[in-house]
Design an enzyme around this catalytic site. Structure first.
Site, mmCIF file in Angstrom:
data_model
loop_
_atom_site.group_PDB
_atom_site.id
_atom_site.type_symbol
_atom_site.label_atom_id
_atom_site.label_comp_id
_atom_site.label_asym_id
_atom_site.label_seq_id
_atom_site.Cartn_x
_atom_site.Cartn_y
_atom_site.Cartn_z
ATOM 1 N N ASP A 98 38.379 29.563 48.413
ATOM 2 C CA ASP A 98 37.202 30.417 48.440
ATOM 3 C C ASP A 98 36.412 30.153 47.161
ATOM 4 O O ASP A 98 36.984 30.098 46.067
ATOM 5 C CB ASP A 98 37.636 31.889 48.487
ATOM 6 C CG ASP A 98 36.776 32.702 49.418
ATOM 7 O OD1 ASP A 98 35.566 32.736 49.193
ATOM 8 O OD2 ASP A 98 37.321 33.313 50.350
ATOM 9 N N ASP A 206 31.347 31.827 49.451
ATOM 10 C CA ASP A 206 31.034 33.246 49.598
ATOM 11 C C ASP A 206 29.526 33.505 49.478
ATOM 12 O O ASP A 206 28.901 33.041 48.526
ATOM 13 C CB ASP A 206 31.780 33.992 48.473
ATOM 14 C CG ASP A 206 31.797 35.480 48.664
ATOM 15 O OD1 ASP A 206 32.462 35.950 49.596
ATOM 16 O OD2 ASP A 206 31.132 36.191 47.861
ATOM 17 N N GLU A 264 29.347 30.921 53.906
ATOM 18 C CA GLU A 264 29.200 32.265 54.487
ATOM 19 C C GLU A 264 27.753 32.687 54.300
ATOM 20 O O GLU A 264 27.255 32.716 53.172
ATOM 21 C CB GLU A 264 30.134 33.256 53.797
ATOM 22 C CG GLU A 264 30.117 34.597 54.498
ATOM 23 C CD GLU A 264 30.429 35.789 53.595
ATOM 24 O OE1 GLU A 264 30.810 36.831 54.125
ATOM 25 O OE2 GLU A 264 30.265 35.685 52.356
ATOM 26 N N HIS A 336 38.559 38.933 56.653
ATOM 27 C CA HIS A 336 38.982 40.083 55.835
ATOM 28 C C HIS A 336 37.882 41.138 55.720
ATOM 29 O O HIS A 336 38.094 42.169 55.096
ATOM 30 C CB HIS A 336 39.378 39.574 54.451
ATOM 31 C CG HIS A 336 38.216 38.934 53.742
ATOM 32 N ND1 HIS A 336 37.658 37.737 54.157
ATOM 33 C CD2 HIS A 336 37.481 39.336 52.685
ATOM 34 C CE1 HIS A 336 36.642 37.435 53.376
ATOM 35 N NE2 HIS A 336 36.511 38.392 52.477
ATOM 36 N N ASP A 337 36.705 40.886 56.285
ATOM 37 C CA ASP A 337 35.596 41.851 56.227
ATOM 38 C C ASP A 337 35.337 42.528 57.571
ATOM 39 O O ASP A 337 34.431 43.366 57.665
ATOM 40 C CB ASP A 337 34.292 41.143 55.816
ATOM 41 C CG ASP A 337 34.338 40.590 54.406
ATOM 42 O OD1 ASP A 337 35.076 41.144 53.573
ATOM 43 O OD2 ASP A 337 33.643 39.591 54.144
HETATM 44 C C1 NOJ Z 1 31.697 38.298 51.095
HETATM 45 C C2 NOJ Z 1 33.187 38.449 51.079
HETATM 46 O O1 NOJ Z 1 33.712 37.974 52.293
HETATM 47 C C3 NOJ Z 1 33.469 39.913 50.835
HETATM 48 O O2 NOJ Z 1 34.821 40.239 51.018
HETATM 49 C C4 NOJ Z 1 33.001 40.249 49.451
HETATM 50 O O3 NOJ Z 1 33.129 41.647 49.249
HETATM 51 C C5 NOJ Z 1 31.533 39.873 49.241
HETATM 52 N N1 NOJ Z 1 31.199 38.595 49.780
HETATM 53 C C6 NOJ Z 1 31.229 39.829 47.776
HETATM 54 O O4 NOJ Z 1 31.873 38.729 47.185
#
Ligand code: NOJ
Length: 565
Positions: A98, A206, A264, A336-337
């Site tokens: 990541d 990210d 992302e 994970h989100d």
């Molecule tokens: C995206 C990540 O997937 C998330 O978990 C994170 O809180 C935010 N970016 C900030 O880094």
């Protein structure tokens, strides 16, 4: 551009703090991952993506990095990382890190130096601004602009030491790096090369489409009922984003074959994704778009909205068509989100197994690279959260505080957080029936889902009809059937609210995929059913094949035929 090996690959995401704890401190770690690599090799995945393992105050579970070139002692050390990397490579898999460089931690030495004084050498490595003109610094409303942060509250933090504010699109412990500054960019490139030299195989980037900001950082429109402005027009896919990504490619990726880069990109459109992933432009291999996980989001963030299947199909159909000739899709339900997909778009009760399998089949057989999030392969479900005290996620806590302050009914907010909150994905991986699902011998940092005696990897790997073995077969199909990788995609039945159906065609080979997104039987009104009358049934998640094209509750079927004419 690197060769496109990742088109036939399946990626598995590990969230290290919740995967496996080897030392009983309640927190997953690298040795825990090493101990479970055979579970992943057995599944057949090609690539592992590790969520951040770097030193971090853990304000956002490691997405706030205080040292980009080390491993947090919570998770292990660089030596153990090297062991992990070797063990992954020995099993024929690759490892992707990541990369969190829209922001660092406020405890990163770069930021510590930057905040030291207005004339610090690294002052402009971050976004520092004085108070709004005519306002007293540090007083309510004096922030340089009206933006809200993703985690609730303003996107600016006042620094009494220097009398200025710094920008943080996420938590106040995640100051945004200033990518306008070439020194920032080259420091990031150098760090990336250092990891590649160590042997890693790529990066998941990210919120990478946030790194270019519109100069002047103008106020954004204020959504109804919100205390803050929406600044996204000034930082999503900003004016220099393509330049920054191409430069990163030139400085880091070029000349190193066999890497995987995935950006992302919340809010990315198909047209923008085409630019980001066109191989000739040399930016990234693929992007994570969000349209399909925002499909059940209504205009009011604190009211649940049910998914309309026709909306979901329109979204995937648009992405499949848009990137058919140029660029490449990533495919995911979970990370994970996101909440657990079987609870979100499936049925985590009576039809948990069937619906988890159906969702897997529909996703994996689109054109693109599928991503599996830990636990998805055993059909893990959302957690039965009670009050706000059960949540640990900074986003859930911050958004709850802001919504309640804005006058929302706390129960409404909790209803949405229970269904959609990120902690649903972050409960410990369920390995077996021992205490805490076999995740830890200590006290887990977040409790295991109480359904672990019924849903766990030990049971799933033993049962040939489990979700695990279904996912294993899907991955195998991708590895052996070129039509899954390269075939053209055609959406069928776009107006059907129960059935998701499409074909994939490569040369004479055609696949037909049908999934029932409901608990009631439904008949597929195929445009040309006769063409499929003697087709081979390749996969079926229930005991009976469909009779007269009637699919049972949550049934999924995959047919293959050779087109003769
Ligand atoms: C995206 C990540 O997937 C998330 O978990 C994170 O809180 C935010 N970016 C900030 O880094």
């Amino acid at each position: 551009m690197t060769d496109a090996w990742w088109k036939s690959a399946v990626v598995y995401q590990i969230y290290p703090r919740s995967f496996a704890d080897s030392d009983g401190d309640g927190m997953g770690d690298l040795r825990g991952i090493i101990q479970h690599l055979d579970h992943l090799a057995g599944l057949g995945v090609d690539v592992l993506w590790l969520s951040p393992i770097y030193p971090s105050p853990q304000d956002d579970n490691g997405y706030d990095i205080s040292d980009y070139q080390d491993v947090d002692p919570l998770f292990g050390s660089l030596e153990i990382f090297d062991e992990l990397l070797a063990a992954v490579h020995e099993r024929g898999m690759k490892l992707v890190m990541d990369l969190v460089v829209n922001h660092s931690s406020d405890e990163h030495p770069w930021f510590v130096e930057s905040r030291g004084s207005v004339s610090a050498a690294k002052r402009d490595w971050y976004w520092w601004e004085p108070a709004r003109e005519g306002m007293e610094p540090g007083t309510p409303g004096a922030e340089p602009n009206n933006w809200g942060s993703v985690f609730g509250g303003p996107a600016w933090e006042f620094d009494p030491g220097t009398g200025e504010y710094y920008l943080h699109l996420f938590s106040r412990k995640q100051p945004d790096l200033n990518w306008e500054n070439p020194a920032v960019r080259s420091a990031v490139h150098e760090m990336m090369r250092w990891w590649l030299d160590r042997g890693v195989d790529g990066f998941r980037m990210d919120v990478i489409n946030f790194i270019s900001k519109v100069p002047g950082l103008p106020d954004g429109p204020v959504p109804a009922g919100s205390a803050y402005g929406d600044g996204s027009a000034s930082f999503l896919n900003g004016p220099r984003i393509h330049e920054f990504l191409h430069e990163m490619y030139e400085q880091v990726v070029k000349g190193r074959e066999a890497l995987l880069t995935v950006g992302e990109m919340p809010g990315v459109t198909v047209e923008q994704a085409k630019l980001y992933t066109d191989p000739d432009r040399e930016e990234v291999d693929m992007v994570f778009q969000f349209d399909h996980v925002w499909a059940d989001r209504g205009p009011d963030p604190w009211a649940l909205q049910r998914l309309k299947l026709t909306d979901l199909k329109a979204i995937f159909g648009r992405w499949q068509a848009g990137l058919a000739d140029l660029g490449w899709n990533s495919l995911y339900w979970n990370n994970h989100d996101q909440p657990r997909v079987v609870s979100r778009y499936g049925d985590d009760g009576e039809f948990r197994v069937e619906s988890a399998k159906m969702l897997g089949a529909v996703l994996h057989l689109h054109r693109g690279t599928p991503y599996i999030y830990q636990g998805e392969e055993i059909g893990m479900t959302n957690y039965p959260f009670g009050g706000i005290g059960d949540f640990r996620d900074i986003e859930a806590l911050g958004q709850y505080a802001q919504a309640v302050e804005e006058g929302r009914d706390p129960e409404d907010v909790l209803t949405v957080l229970r269904a959609r909150g990120r902690d649903n994905a972050r409960t410990p991986m369920q390995w077996d029936t021992s205490p805490h699902a076999g995740f830890t011998t200590g006290t887990p940092w977040l409790p295991a889902n109480p359904r672990y005696p019924e849903i766990n990897a030990a049971l799933a790997t033993k049962d040939p009809d489990s979700v695990y073995h279904w996912y294993r077969r899907l991955i195998e199909l991708r590895h052996t059937e070129p039509a899954v990788v390269e075939g053209d995609f055609t959406m069928l039945l776009p107006h059907d609210e129960q059935l998701y159906a499409f074909t994939r065609r490569l040369g004479p080979t055609e696949l037909l995929v049908i999934g029932n997104f409901s608990g009631t039987p439904a008949r597929a009104e195929l445009p040309d059913p006769a063409a499929w009358s003697s087709a081979e049934l390749v996969l079926n998640n229930t005991a009976q094949p469909p009779a007269d094209w009637v699919l049972g509750p949550w049934q999924a079927v995959v047919y293959r035929r050779e087109v003769t004419a």
